[in-house]
Design a protein around this motif. Structure first.
Motif, short mmCIF file in Angstrom:
data_model
loop_
_atom_site.label_atom_id
_atom_site.label_comp_id
_atom_site.label_asym_id
_atom_site.label_seq_id
_atom_site.Cartn_x
_atom_site.Cartn_y
_atom_site.Cartn_z
N GLN A 198 0.83 -1.21 0.00
CA GLN A 198 0.00 0.00 0.00
C GLN A 198 0.86 1.26 0.00
O GLN A 198 0.57 2.23 -0.70
CB GLN A 198 -0.92 -0.01 1.22
N SER A 249 2.86 1.42 -3.57
CA SER A 249 2.03 1.63 -4.76
C SER A 249 1.09 2.83 -4.60
O SER A 249 0.48 3.26 -5.58
CB SER A 249 1.21 0.38 -5.04
N ARG A 250 0.96 3.31 -3.35
CA ARG A 250 0.03 4.40 -3.02
C ARG A 250 -1.41 4.00 -3.29
O ARG A 250 -2.30 4.84 -3.41
CB ARG A 250 0.35 5.68 -3.80
N GLY A 251 -1.66 2.72 -3.35
CA GLY A 251 -3.01 2.21 -3.59
C GLY A 251 -3.59 1.60 -2.33
O GLY A 251 -2.89 0.97 -1.54
N GLY A 252 -4.88 1.76 -2.12
CA GLY A 252 -5.54 1.18 -0.96
C GLY A 252 -5.33 1.95 0.32
O GLY A 252 -5.73 1.50 1.39
N LEU A 253 -4.68 3.13 0.25
CA LEU A 253 -4.44 3.92 1.46
C LEU A 253 -5.72 4.60 1.91
O LEU A 253 -6.61 4.91 1.11
CB LEU A 253 -3.38 4.98 1.18
N HIS A 299 -7.20 7.96 3.33
CA HIS A 299 -6.82 9.36 3.39
C HIS A 299 -7.71 10.08 4.40
O HIS A 299 -8.91 10.27 4.18
CB HIS A 299 -6.96 10.00 2.01
N SER A 355 -2.04 10.09 4.40
CA SER A 355 -2.31 8.83 3.70
C SER A 355 -1.83 7.70 4.60
O SER A 355 -0.63 7.57 4.86
CB SER A 355 -1.58 8.80 2.36
#
Length: 359
Positions: free
Chosen positions: A101, A104-108, A110, A115
């Motif tokens: 996470q 990839s900065r995905g699924g974080l 916010h 994040s």
């Protein structure tokens, strides 16, 4: 009898610590039963019985697991080592997911301009408390390991620490510091020195850590809403307490304090009173007292070495348990309770001499 017999003092409910006959496990077993009974009363009287009984089933699973581990870990140190190994090895998956996470900065998630990773958990807060338990217990075990086991645990704890940082969960950060202080005071002052040095470096190298605490000075936004999560929690605690005015003895039922928007009380003492009444609140306070007594007995009676490390690690976890209960939803997080009571069973297993076996 026979070659594999184990004395009744190990597998039975009784037994002594070897120092005045103190049994570290009995009080926890008694009061966890009382607490489960109070939850059952709250579940039966709930206006939404299916929801409350489902929550009761989850808590029952935690209690059954604890009672089984109490018996199994009394069979010998080999079983305690296996359970602890399973606990730390299992951390690999949520840590790996959290790393994915973050990279990839995905699924974080916010929230508030941050994040936040949450691993395999649905929210960063319970993930942070889970990591905190592992960090506190693992730190206490480190001095008693050698070779590849030491290297493996260091790597796991490094992953836990990095993941905890990236959750941006203030409660988890403060709980980890408090737990490590307890471990340092009971086991090694070097831990305290390393902790202080690490915090100084962290605040200098990662300014966002300080920024996570900066919004605590904003009590109210221009719109009139709470300026930070702590203020919001104070407001919602009063709402939850008001719900229990009609049923102060038995409460309004399990999970009935959660709002239609999914908001939770973030205070287990408020939740215990609102959902299970004065009976449940009394049982929860007694359970926490029994847990603290168990930690004290384990530290006082455990043999030097690995047993002492387990006892000190659980003492650190037990010390922070009532603290995080004030601002978190520990009671409703079955996974956190599973790990906490697994550590409790391990501490109980080292808090008194084991029975001799013939082989």
């Amino acid at each position: 009898g026979g070659g594999r017999g184990v004395g009744a003092g190990t597998l039975g409910w009784g037994g002594g610590s070897g120092r005045g006959g103190v049994d570290g496990g009995g009080p926890v077993e008694v009061f966890v039963g009382f607490f489960l009974g109070a939850a059952a009363v709250g579940g039966i009287g709930s206006p939404h019985r299916v929801t409350s009984l489902a929550e009761l089933a989850r808590r029952t699973g935690v209690v059954v697991m604890f009672l089984v581990l109490r018996r199994v870990l009394g069979s010998g140190p080999m079983w305690t080592d296996r359970v602890l190994a399973a606990v730390f090895i299992s951390a690999g998956i949520p840590i790996a997911v959290a790393a994915g996470q973050a990279l990839s900065r995905g699924g974080l998630l916010h929230v508030g301009g941050f994040s936040r990773v949450h691993g395999t958990f649905v929210h960063p807060n319970p993930f942070a408390l889970y990591l905190t338990l592992l960090i506190v217990m693992g730190t206490a075990l480190l001095p008693h390991l050698l070779g590849w086991r030491l290297v493996a645990l260091v790597l796991i704890l490094g992953g836990c620490a990095a993941s905890l940082l990236l959750t941006y969960t203030r409660t988890g950060w403060l709980a980890a510091v408090a737990g490590l202080i307890v471990v340092g005071l009971l086991q090694s002052r070097w831990i305290l020195a390393a902790l202080i040095g690490g915090l100084v470096v962290l605040f200098i190298a990662v300014p966002s850590v300080g920024g996570r605490f900066s919004d605590l000075s904003h009590e109210e936004r221009v719109s009139g809403t709470a300026g930070n999560s702590l203020v919001w929690r104070f407001e919602y605690w009063q709402d939850a307490l008001d719900l229990a005015k009609s049923h102060p003895i038995t409460g309004i039922g399990l999970k009935m304090t959660e709002s239609a928007e999914g908001r939770k009380p973030h205070n287990d003492f408020v939740r215990a009173y609102a959902e299970t009444g004065l009976i449940g609140l009394g049982a929860y306070v007694a359970l926490i007292a029994a847990v603290l007594r168990t930690a004290w007995v384990a530290v006082r009676t455990a043999a030097p070495g690995r047993d002492r490390g387990i006892a000190v690690g659980f003492a650190g976890c037990a010390a922070i348990f009532p603290l995080v209960s004030v601002t978190s939803n520990v009671m409703s997080q079955a996974v956190i309770l599973w790990y906490f009571f697994a550590f409790a069973a391990a501490a109980i297993s080292v808090s008194r001499p084991r029975s001799r076996t013939t082989r």
